[in-house]
Scaffold this active site. Sequence first.
Site, mmCIF file in Angstrom:
data_model
loop_
_atom_site.group_PDB
_atom_site.id
_atom_site.type_symbol
_atom_site.label_atom_id
_atom_site.label_comp_id
_atom_site.label_asym_id
_atom_site.label_seq_id
_atom_site.Cartn_x
_atom_site.Cartn_y
_atom_site.Cartn_z
ATOM 1 N N CYS A 2 1.014 -1.091 -0.068
ATOM 2 C CA CYS A 2 0.072 0.065 -0.084
ATOM 3 C C CYS A 2 0.796 1.147 0.019
ATOM 4 O O CYS A 2 2.105 1.112 0.286
ATOM 5 C CB CYS A 2 -0.590 0.083 1.169
ATOM 6 S SG CYS A 2 -2.045 -1.551 1.400
ATOM 7 N N ARG A 27 1.838 1.116 -5.939
ATOM 8 C CA ARG A 27 1.774 0.055 -4.731
ATOM 9 C C ARG A 27 0.774 -0.528 -4.361
ATOM 10 O O ARG A 27 0.437 -1.295 -3.661
ATOM 11 C CB ARG A 27 2.529 0.920 -3.412
ATOM 12 C CG ARG A 27 3.841 1.651 -3.551
ATOM 13 C CD ARG A 27 4.412 2.136 -2.372
ATOM 14 N NE ARG A 27 4.290 1.320 -1.187
ATOM 15 C CZ ARG A 27 5.382 0.505 -0.972
ATOM 16 N NH1 ARG A 27 6.448 0.659 -1.850
ATOM 17 N NH2 ARG A 27 5.443 -0.406 -0.127
ATOM 18 N N TRP A 73 -3.643 -1.939 -1.588
ATOM 19 C CA TRP A 73 -3.584 -3.004 -2.129
ATOM 20 C C TRP A 73 -4.453 -3.912 -1.296
ATOM 21 O O TRP A 73 -3.934 -4.375 -0.274
ATOM 22 C CB TRP A 73 -2.334 -3.441 -2.732
ATOM 23 C CG TRP A 73 -2.393 -4.633 -3.719
ATOM 24 C CD1 TRP A 73 -3.303 -4.877 -4.849
ATOM 25 C CD2 TRP A 73 -1.754 -5.905 -3.657
ATOM 26 N NE1 TRP A 73 -3.130 -6.095 -5.356
ATOM 27 C CE2 TRP A 73 -2.256 -6.631 -4.681
ATOM 28 C CE3 TRP A 73 -0.828 -6.566 -2.949
ATOM 29 C CZ2 TRP A 73 -1.685 -7.964 -5.000
ATOM 30 C CZ3 TRP A 73 -0.310 -7.536 -3.095
ATOM 31 C CH2 TRP A 73 -0.851 -8.460 -4.189
ATOM 32 N N ASN A 99 0.335 -0.051 6.287
ATOM 33 C CA ASN A 99 0.750 -0.850 5.032
ATOM 34 C C ASN A 99 1.304 -2.144 5.777
ATOM 35 O O ASN A 99 2.189 -1.979 6.600
ATOM 36 C CB ASN A 99 1.568 -0.099 4.249
ATOM 37 C CG ASN A 99 2.438 -1.045 3.144
ATOM 38 O OD1 ASN A 99 1.774 -1.892 2.850
ATOM 39 N ND2 ASN A 99 3.461 -0.816 2.843
ATOM 40 N N GLY A 100 0.643 -3.301 5.397
ATOM 41 C CA GLY A 100 1.210 -4.485 6.071
ATOM 42 C C GLY A 100 0.041 -5.267 6.387
ATOM 43 O O GLY A 100 -0.988 -5.201 6.022
ATOM 44 N N GLU A 486 10.838 -14.986 -19.268
ATOM 45 C CA GLU A 486 10.595 -13.496 -19.001
ATOM 46 C C GLU A 486 9.448 -12.962 -20.095
ATOM 47 O O GLU A 486 8.756 -12.297 -19.758
ATOM 48 C CB GLU A 486 12.010 -12.802 -18.981
ATOM 49 C CG GLU A 486 11.762 -11.245 -18.653
ATOM 50 C CD GLU A 486 11.018 -10.880 -17.680
ATOM 51 O OE1 GLU A 486 10.647 -11.821 -16.740
ATOM 52 O OE2 GLU A 486 10.483 -9.775 -17.347
ATOM 53 N N LYS A 490 5.852 -11.332 -19.354
ATOM 54 C CA LYS A 490 5.525 -9.703 -19.779
ATOM 55 C C LYS A 490 4.281 -9.963 -20.428
ATOM 56 O O LYS A 490 3.302 -9.095 -20.312
ATOM 57 C CB LYS A 490 6.582 -9.251 -20.684
ATOM 58 C CG LYS A 490 7.893 -8.792 -19.864
ATOM 59 C CD LYS A 490 7.838 -7.513 -19.232
ATOM 60 C CE LYS A 490 7.646 -7.621 -17.813
ATOM 61 N NZ LYS A 490 8.097 -8.410 -16.626
ATOM 62 N N GLU A 493 1.140 -10.774 -17.937
ATOM 63 C CA GLU A 493 0.888 -9.904 -16.928
ATOM 64 C C GLU A 493 0.265 -8.472 -17.417
ATOM 65 O O GLU A 493 -0.428 -7.849 -16.810
ATOM 66 C CB GLU A 493 1.997 -9.908 -16.007
ATOM 67 C CG GLU A 493 3.154 -8.803 -16.785
ATOM 68 C CD GLU A 493 4.307 -8.627 -15.433
ATOM 69 O OE1 GLU A 493 3.837 -8.657 -14.272
ATOM 70 O OE2 GLU A 493 5.439 -8.925 -15.780
ATOM 71 N N HIS A 509 8.327 -32.468 -26.340
ATOM 72 C CA HIS A 509 8.051 -33.300 -24.857
ATOM 73 C C HIS A 509 6.546 -33.093 -24.751
ATOM 74 O O HIS A 509 6.302 -33.279 -23.388
ATOM 75 C CB HIS A 509 9.145 -33.202 -24.071
ATOM 76 C CG HIS A 509 10.356 -33.712 -24.352
ATOM 77 N ND1 HIS A 509 10.852 -35.146 -24.562
ATOM 78 C CD2 HIS A 509 11.491 -33.032 -24.823
ATOM 79 C CE1 HIS A 509 11.850 -35.267 -24.917
ATOM 80 N NE2 HIS A 509 12.485 -33.733 -25.141
ATOM 81 N N LYS A 608 2.969 -3.534 -7.723
ATOM 82 C CA LYS A 608 4.400 -3.475 -7.784
ATOM 83 C C LYS A 608 5.131 -3.998 -6.934
ATOM 84 O O LYS A 608 6.340 -4.512 -7.118
ATOM 85 C CB LYS A 608 4.954 -2.062 -8.192
ATOM 86 C CG LYS A 608 6.255 -1.854 -8.395
ATOM 87 C CD LYS A 608 6.410 -2.125 -9.992
ATOM 88 C CE LYS A 608 7.886 -2.053 -10.343
ATOM 89 N NZ LYS A 608 8.143 -2.865 -11.462
HETATM 90 C C1 AGP Z 1 7.619 -8.355 -12.802
HETATM 91 O O1 AGP Z 1 6.933 -7.959 -14.261
HETATM 92 C C2 AGP Z 1 6.362 -8.860 -11.979
HETATM 93 N N1 AGP Z 1 5.329 -7.580 -11.948
HETATM 94 C C3 AGP Z 1 6.742 -9.427 -10.814
HETATM 95 O O2 AGP Z 1 6.946 -10.613 -11.118
HETATM 96 C C4 AGP Z 1 8.056 -9.198 -9.971
HETATM 97 O O3 AGP Z 1 8.941 -9.395 -10.447
HETATM 98 C C5 AGP Z 1 7.923 -9.777 -8.507
HETATM 99 O O4 AGP Z 1 6.855 -9.474 -7.763
HETATM 100 C C6 AGP Z 1 9.269 -9.550 -7.740
HETATM 101 O O5 AGP Z 1 9.294 -8.197 -7.435
HETATM 102 P P1 AGP Z 1 10.623 -7.765 -6.878
HETATM 103 O O6 AGP Z 1 11.659 -7.682 -7.960
HETATM 104 O O7 AGP Z 1 10.426 -6.393 -6.425
HETATM 105 O O8 AGP Z 1 10.964 -8.613 -5.627
#
Ligand code: AGP
Length: 613
Positions: A2, A27, A73, A99-100, A486, A490, A493, A509, A608
């Site tokens: 948050c 956040r 969040w 936040n937590g 990766e 991308k 997500e 396979h 994030k």
């Molecule tokens: C990245 O595109 C993602 N949104 C997510 O997987 C992110 O990499 C993951 O949550 C780890 O976050 P961090 O690197 O801040 O620990």
Amino acid sequence: MCGIVGYIGAREAYPIIINGLKRLEYRGYDSAGVCLSNDALRVFRKKGKVADLVDLVGNQDTHATAGMGHTRWATHGEPSDRNSHPHSSEDGDLVLVHNGIIENYAALKSLLQTKGYTFSSDTDTEVLVNFIHYVQQLEDVKLEEAVRRALREVVGAYAIVVMSRKESNKLVVAKMGSPLVIGLGQEEYFVASDATPFLEFTKRAIYLEDGEMAVVHRNKGVRVSSIATSATVDAHIHQLKMDLESIEKGGYDHFMLKEIYEQPKAIQDTFRGRLLPDEGIIRMEGLDQIREQLLAADRILVVACGTSWHSGLVGEYLIEDLARIPVEVEYASEFRYRNPVLTAKDVVIAVSQSGETADTLAAIKMAKEAGATIFGICNVVGSSIARETHAGAYTHAGPEIGVASTKAFTAQVTVFTLIALWLGRAKGTLAEKRYLDLCQELAGIPDKIASMLQSDAQTVAIAKKIKDSTNALYLGRGYNFPVALEGALKLKEISYIHAEGYPAAEMKHGPIALIDEHMPVIVIAPKSGHYDKIVSNVQEVLARKGQIIAIVDEDDTEIRSMAKDTIGIQPSSECLSPLLTTIPLQLLSYHVAVLRGCNVDQPRNLAKSVTVE
Ligand code: AGP
């Protein structure tokens, strides 16, 4: 997870808080709220984004020179008006943002209910503010003392700001497990989850440590103390280096696009002062601090989540290839619970853009307790993971606002490349000429990326072709297998298209059964990495009418003659190719998401920084 902003001073608090919340929306953006202190405590809060909160406040009187705000969040209680922060004590005397997660909130709630308290939300936060209220009533103490005594009974993670109707000249803040930073202005003070909300006002900041709290008083300034012992803490004052424009969009439509284009600079900044190619020197203080442990290590463990886990996989190829040290890459969320075998000889590398990911933080605390040496690769200075490690290297990629990680990934891979080169030379496993050549080549990577970013016309054209797909397959070999993972992450997500990354040879396979004319197959095929094998994989896909989209060297001819669509990259050594092959995959996912009308910077369900388990 948050975002929190607080202010006390001589200015109007409301605009400062609102602008600060907008910068922290990455956040979490399920709901937002403010509390303004001007004789009374006035709370405005609403499900939705900060803009929705502003609409709610409208032309109402917002005059106040102290206040706080929150963008959420959801963890306890679904996103709704009644679950939005700030939360108030039942009588309205106290107001709090958090936040937590309060892990023992149920027991506290039961206690409070026996004392006659009632609750209007499903949140742990409302329990916390009423528990502080209960302690203050019971023990007749000042706000800060009530907060301290209450938090001694609390189990969980928190960054909180508390205000009192009867003690309106102060904010009381506290930190355990979630970030909180205090901005020190000229007779004005700011508190926030990170420094971006107050950068234009001051660059002097105190990062609270876990177990610390502070009274931020309008006239008396800031006093930091220990929650447990009440002892005053002589907190370090950081002089921040970030500047405001670095967090604005800078003319791009989205933060993600800005951050993709920032990668030449981000990588430059990551190796600035660390890589001296002409002298053949790699200078990293964090590596020097644990040199003995690194050279004696039987293995290196990498713990991370998501994209950071993918950069750890690239790190595995780099370190094993160049330094011949066994590397194991672990999902932090699995590692922390599977009772792993750990010894004092282990070196653990924690990778985290935010430096606040709860699973990664917990994993390294466990490893630390087992005697392992912890090295951090973080992007946020002063973050919790960065402060938990024995040594580390910041990626210096600058604030990454887009939820989908881009420049942080390539910056992390750059740090792993520096580590592998440094280790290879220190252990004598890397021939001097190859070492020097790779140092020079690495120094030239930013220019190669900059040239590749000159035009994204081909990527846009391909995005138009695949934007309505329901699935996609990403294939890579060797160093580019993690890049396939990766690239797939991308796409899924930010465009919500299901995508999977696979080692190219694995396709036969099982996944080959998925191939038909509707399936885009993105193949990463630089000449420097198992090219002939990839050509065979491309032929297997074409034989089943799959749509091949190939990431190939600009001077490639063979695959270009076979594939429907290709995107050219600058050629490089295989071990440096992930820094290049990743770029078109980031752009492809970005353009597909834009064409699908998705919220690129704030994809649904994501935040994030995942600071809960
Ligand atoms: C990245 O595109 C993602 N949104 C997510 O997987 C992110 O990499 C993951 O949550 C780890 O976050 P961090 O690197 O801040 O620990």
